[in-house]
Design a protein around this motif. Sequence first.
Motif, PDB file in Angstrom:
ATOM      1  N   ARG A 399      -2.333  -4.294  22.947  1.00 25.99           N
ATOM      2  CA  ARG A 399      -0.907  -5.386  22.510  1.00 25.99           C
ATOM      3  C   ARG A 399      -1.449  -7.261  21.968  1.00 25.99           C
ATOM      4  NH1 ARG A 399       4.824  -5.710  25.461  1.00 25.99           N
ATOM      5  NH2 ARG A 399       4.928  -6.437  22.809  1.00 25.99           N
ATOM      6  N   VAL A 400      -2.682  -7.317  22.610  1.00 22.41           N
ATOM      7  CA  VAL A 400      -2.320  -8.471  21.838  1.00 22.41           C
ATOM      8  C   VAL A 400      -3.067  -9.017  20.308  1.00 22.41           C
ATOM      9  CG1 VAL A 400      -2.991  -9.460  24.151  1.00 22.41           C
ATOM     10  CG2 VAL A 400      -5.015  -8.632  22.811  1.00 22.41           C
ATOM     11  N   PHE A 401      -3.018  -7.451  19.894  1.00 21.05           N
ATOM     12  CA  PHE A 401      -3.672  -8.047  18.389  1.00 21.05           C
ATOM     13  C   PHE A 401      -1.958  -7.869  17.638  1.00 21.05           C
ATOM     14  CE2 PHE A 401      -7.579  -5.984  19.712  1.00 21.05           C
ATOM     15  CZ  PHE A 401      -8.410  -6.881  20.112  1.00 21.05           C
ATOM     16  N   GLY A 414       0.298 -21.120  21.403  1.00 21.80           N
ATOM     17  CA  GLY A 414      -0.475 -21.069  20.502  1.00 21.80           C
ATOM     18  C   GLY A 414       1.203 -20.303  19.345  1.00 21.80           C
ATOM     19  N   SER A 415       0.501 -19.435  18.238  1.00 28.91           N
ATOM     20  CA  SER A 415       1.304 -18.969  17.461  1.00 28.91           C
ATOM     21  C   SER A 415       0.715 -17.515  17.870  1.00 28.91           C
ATOM     22  CB  SER A 415       0.770 -18.778  15.729  1.00 28.91           C
ATOM     23  OG  SER A 415      -0.835 -18.515  15.148  1.00 28.91           O
ATOM     24  N   GLY A 416       0.677 -16.980  18.372  1.00 27.38           N
ATOM     25  CA  GLY A 416       0.356 -15.537  18.499  1.00 27.38           C
ATOM     26  C   GLY A 416      -0.266 -14.589  17.047  1.00 27.38           C
ATOM     27  N   LEU A 417      -1.156 -15.101  16.563  1.00 29.14           N
ATOM     28  CA  LEU A 417      -1.426 -14.467  14.642  1.00 29.14           C
ATOM     29  C   LEU A 417      -2.990 -14.579  15.174  1.00 29.14           C
ATOM     30  CD1 LEU A 417       0.960 -16.347  12.382  1.00 29.14           C
ATOM     31  CD2 LEU A 417       1.370 -13.830  13.181  1.00 29.14           C
ATOM     32  N   GLY A 418      -3.750 -15.037  15.643  1.00 36.73           N
ATOM     33  CA  GLY A 418      -5.340 -15.219  16.190  1.00 36.73           C
ATOM     34  C   GLY A 418      -5.958 -14.255  15.035  1.00 36.73           C
ATOM     35  N   SER A 434     -12.865  -5.529  20.084  1.00 36.64           N
ATOM     36  CA  SER A 434     -12.226  -4.956  21.216  1.00 36.64           C
ATOM     37  C   SER A 434     -12.641  -6.108  22.074  1.00 36.64           C
ATOM     38  CB  SER A 434     -13.164  -3.435  21.843  1.00 36.64           C
ATOM     39  OG  SER A 434     -14.556  -4.228  22.203  1.00 36.64           O
ATOM     40  N   LEU A 435     -11.755  -5.817  23.221  1.00 33.94           N
ATOM     41  CA  LEU A 435     -11.508  -6.981  24.683  1.00 33.94           C
ATOM     42  C   LEU A 435     -11.619  -6.235  26.579  1.00 33.94           C
ATOM     43  CD1 LEU A 435      -8.018  -8.933  23.272  1.00 33.94           C
ATOM     44  CD2 LEU A 435     -10.811  -9.572  22.565  1.00 33.94           C
TER      45      LEU A 435
END
Length: 451
Positions: A399-401, A414-418, A434-435
Amino acid sequence: MMIHVFPAGRLCSLRRAMLLWLLPVFVLVGAASAGFAYWTYNRMVATFMDSQMELLAESMVAQEQDIVLPALTGEQIHKWGSYVVQVFDADGHARSNSWLGLAPSLQPAGGFHDVKVNDARWRIYTTPVSEASGSRRVQVLQSGEFRRHLAAERAGTAILPVIILLPLSAFVLWFVAAIMSSAIADIARQAASQDEHSIAELPLDRVPQEIAPLVISFNSLLTRLRDAFATQRRFVQDAAHELRTPITAVSLQLENLRGDFAAGAPAQRFAQLEAGVLRAQRLVDQLLRLSRQESSPAETPVAVNVHEVLHQSINTLITLADQRNIDLGLEETGLPAEVTMLTCSSGDLRSVVDNMIENALRYSPEGGVVDVRVTKSQGKLAIEVVDTGPGIPAELLGRVFDRFFRVPGSDVRGSGLGLSIAQAAAQRCSMRISLRNRDDRSGLVARVESV
């Protein structure tokens, strides 16, 4: 009430529907044609043969003396249809018989009869009793089996083109349906190739008339979707531009006021206010970067040296690393320069690398370590950024993307857009991010590699 011509489930196919509806029609027409041809030829053969039998019998009766009849064989009678002639006197006694395999048996009444003798059917014509016939009566017989065979043979010859047409029609139907399906699949591929960066109407020049209304409706939807994306991008860009000026002004005013607050509670509240303004400023910058990324056309791919891009990014972000006392370094792997070349947009690759390294620096604790390295495995070039931060719960890695998504409980502003910006840029470079969490200790491994 709507009639469904397509079967449900896996059989829902244009080709199968055409075959399902048309092949039974062809089979019924073929069977009807075969039956009608057999009936027609059976009547034709019967009429012709009956005329011949009557003519032969009457001509023999008209003879003044008996004619010596040639002996016949069973093959001539049943296979070639030769007539069996039997001559009787006025009392019904046999005077001559052309085939000894059939015992003479005079039919009392004249005319045509269908009889069964020794499990075989016969067509018989017997001359009637008259003064012209004198003391003789003639009886002509023909094999019923021969008549049926002859009618079936002629009917089969007539129906043969229909029999050949059935599989040929099925093949043509399948072939034409395959071409139609290919044309529809081509339209589907054109529709599937659309994305938010290149939305264009589907061409109508080679679209069948029956499908044209569907394509026109889809084009109308694409037009509305393109306008909606354009409106959204303009709104984000305009809002970011409008917010940038007042936020910058507030930031400057805060910079001027920093020295006016004494230590203690006022200074803490001021620091919180300043952090909020910095976060808003970063959000505006990210929104501007996102809008430019979505609205700008794709750059022409060029050969990019990955090591040079990494050095440029590290030199840019080394200040942030020093502020947080983080050891930021590039692990040299000894790969030759030609191996570390990628064909892509240098701006997109730089955006990917900057976001990955900046995220690692922000989430690693002070005094931590961030390592950047280039690897090559199975012919694929990859860049890895390894940090010593808290990592990400396994259930949230996917979900981090998402845009504006931030890991709950994180104290990093942070903005959550990076990562969303980085993922979009990576896709334009034909790469994938990938993470995964580190196995040796806490921390995260962000990997971008060629697809």
